[in-house]
Scaffold this active site. Structure first.
Site, PDB file in Angstrom:
ATOM      1  N   SER A  25       0.859  -1.329  -0.128  1.00 58.72           N
ATOM      2  CA  SER A  25      -0.070  -0.027  -0.122  1.00 58.72           C
ATOM      3  C   SER A  25       0.723   1.211   0.198  1.00 58.72           C
ATOM      4  O   SER A  25       1.981   1.197   0.663  1.00 58.72           O
ATOM      5  CB  SER A  25      -0.920  -0.140   1.176  1.00 58.72           C
ATOM      6  OG  SER A  25      -1.393   1.469   1.440  1.00 58.72           O
ATOM      7  N   TYR A  39      -1.916   0.131  10.407  1.00 55.19           N
ATOM      8  CA  TYR A  39      -1.980  -0.484   9.055  1.00 55.19           C
ATOM      9  C   TYR A  39      -0.759  -0.150   8.340  1.00 55.19           C
ATOM     10  O   TYR A  39      -0.528  -1.286   7.586  1.00 55.19           O
ATOM     11  CB  TYR A  39      -3.253   0.146   8.528  1.00 55.19           C
ATOM     12  CG  TYR A  39      -3.244  -0.365   7.007  1.00 55.19           C
ATOM     13  CD1 TYR A  39      -3.724  -1.795   6.562  1.00 55.19           C
ATOM     14  CD2 TYR A  39      -3.375   0.404   5.847  1.00 55.19           C
ATOM     15  CE1 TYR A  39      -3.534  -2.140   5.481  1.00 55.19           C
ATOM     16  CE2 TYR A  39      -3.252  -0.004   4.531  1.00 55.19           C
ATOM     17  CZ  TYR A  39      -3.420  -1.130   4.463  1.00 55.19           C
ATOM     18  OH  TYR A  39      -3.477  -1.625   2.960  1.00 55.19           O
ATOM     19  N   LYS A  76       1.745  -3.234   6.693  1.00 53.78           N
ATOM     20  CA  LYS A  76       2.096  -3.558   5.054  1.00 53.78           C
ATOM     21  C   LYS A  76       3.708  -3.276   4.861  1.00 53.78           C
ATOM     22  O   LYS A  76       4.338  -4.128   4.058  1.00 53.78           O
ATOM     23  CB  LYS A  76       1.407  -2.296   4.151  1.00 53.78           C
ATOM     24  CG  LYS A  76      -0.101  -2.527   4.311  1.00 53.78           C
ATOM     25  CD  LYS A  76      -0.426  -3.495   3.404  1.00 53.78           C
ATOM     26  CE  LYS A  76      -0.708  -5.100   3.950  1.00 53.78           C
ATOM     27  NZ  LYS A  76      -1.245  -5.820   2.716  1.00 53.78           N
TER      28      LYS A  76
END
Length: 328
Positions: free
Chosen positions: A118, A142, A146
């Site tokens: 991402s 998050y 990643k």
């Protein structure tokens, strides 16, 4: 017969990846726990194993039953806000799940991997175009998971010879067909749809950024383009060894929040003007991809416009909310 195992292939993005690969003649098997995915996203004729990738025994069984050529991992909790509230859940799913998957791959001798990453790994880059060499400084759990996933893939490459391509998505929207549209209201496009069809004004979080119209600028990409990038990555891996690449997946063009809302109101026929509210913490002013490396290495570039994205997403919204369609 060799298969590509697509972990998370029943989800919104995963379903598009599986469709693109299946339509291109690739043999695919899907592993998904259906916590956010749906059986209807898996094309007819594609085997679906309902399992959690943290269950190594279940993965071992899949690798024993099927001759797996490589793995595409799309499994992740993806909500940034939720990751701040529930960081341990995100780490357990996104990091531990991937570690277990890599372990099962290693046991089975599978050495080809495409990893769904991402643009959130970059954090708040202060550059015109984000390149793969732009320093990574994720601002949420998050984004951290990643980036750690990319590190895990690098470790597997160095220790076990796994050929890996990381694909860093930018802002995904759209659908390959109305039934495949994202049913969750988590991103800007469906959030604006929801406001408009409820008779409410969509919100712009801040209009005092250092951008041409003061609103945040992002790189929006059609989910079908995301899917074709995965197909290009798997085919590149098939023909190359010793691979460890990371690519941005975007259009390389920025669109402001205000400009995107204007496209949405044009496509939907709703003329409601947005209202400006306070900034959200952590929103960078501009994040736009340099998308030239993936074109140079994989021969891939985005095909669809922002209008294509919005129009296809709107068709999906109207399929579920037929009263929303304007006939005038």
């Amino acid at each position: 017969m060799k298969f590509w195992l697509v972990a998370g292939g029943a989800g919104y993005i995963g379903g598009h990846v599986v469709k693109a690969m299946h339509d291109a003649g690739e043999h695919v098997i899907v592993v998904d726990d259906l916590s956010t995915g749906a059986k209807s996203n898996v094309p007819d004729g594609v085997p679906l194993v309902i399992a959690d990738i943290r269950d190594e025994q279940a993965l071992d069984q899949v690798f024993q039953e099927y001759r797996v050529e490589g793995v595409v991992n799309l499994v992740a909790r993806t909500q940034v806000g939720e990751s701040v509230e529930l960081p341990l859940a995100h780490y357990h799913q996104n990091v531990e799940g991937f570690r277990v998957l890599l372990s099962a791959m290693n046991t089975a001798g599978v050495r080809k991997l495409v990893y769904s990453s991402s643009a959130s790994v970059y954090g708040m880059p202060d550059v015109d175009l984000v390149t793969e060499d732009t320093p990574c400084s994720p601002m949420s759990p998050y984004g951290q998971t990643k980036l750690i996933g990319e590190w895990l893939g690098t470790a597997a490459h160095q220790a076990h010879g796994v050929d890996v391509i990381n694909l860093r998505y930018f802002n995904v929207a759209g659908a390959a067909g109305p039934a495949m549209a994202d049913k969750r209201v988590l991103n800007l496009v469906p959030m604006v749809f929801e406001k408009l069809t409820a008779g409410e004004a969509p919100q712009i979080f801040g209009d005092d950024y250092a951008t041409p119209d003061g609103t945040c600028v992002r790189d929006y990409i059609h989910v079908a383009d995301i899917a074709s990038a995965h197909l290009a990555a798997t085919r590149y891996l098939r023909g190359h060894d010793g691979v460890a690449h990371t690519f941005n997946v975007g259009r390389g063009e920025g669109l402001s929040v205000r400009e995107l809302i204007e496209v949405i109101t044009t496509v939907t026929g709703y003329g409601t003007q947005p209202v400006v509210v306070g900034r959200r913490p952590g929103d960078p002013a501009k994040v736009v991809a340099d998308a030239t490396p993936i074109e140079r290495h994989l021969g891939w570039s985005a095909r669809y416009s922002v209008t294509d994205m919005v129009s296809s997403a709107w068709e999906g919204w109207c399929l579920r909310h037929p009263e929303a369609r304007r006939t005038a």
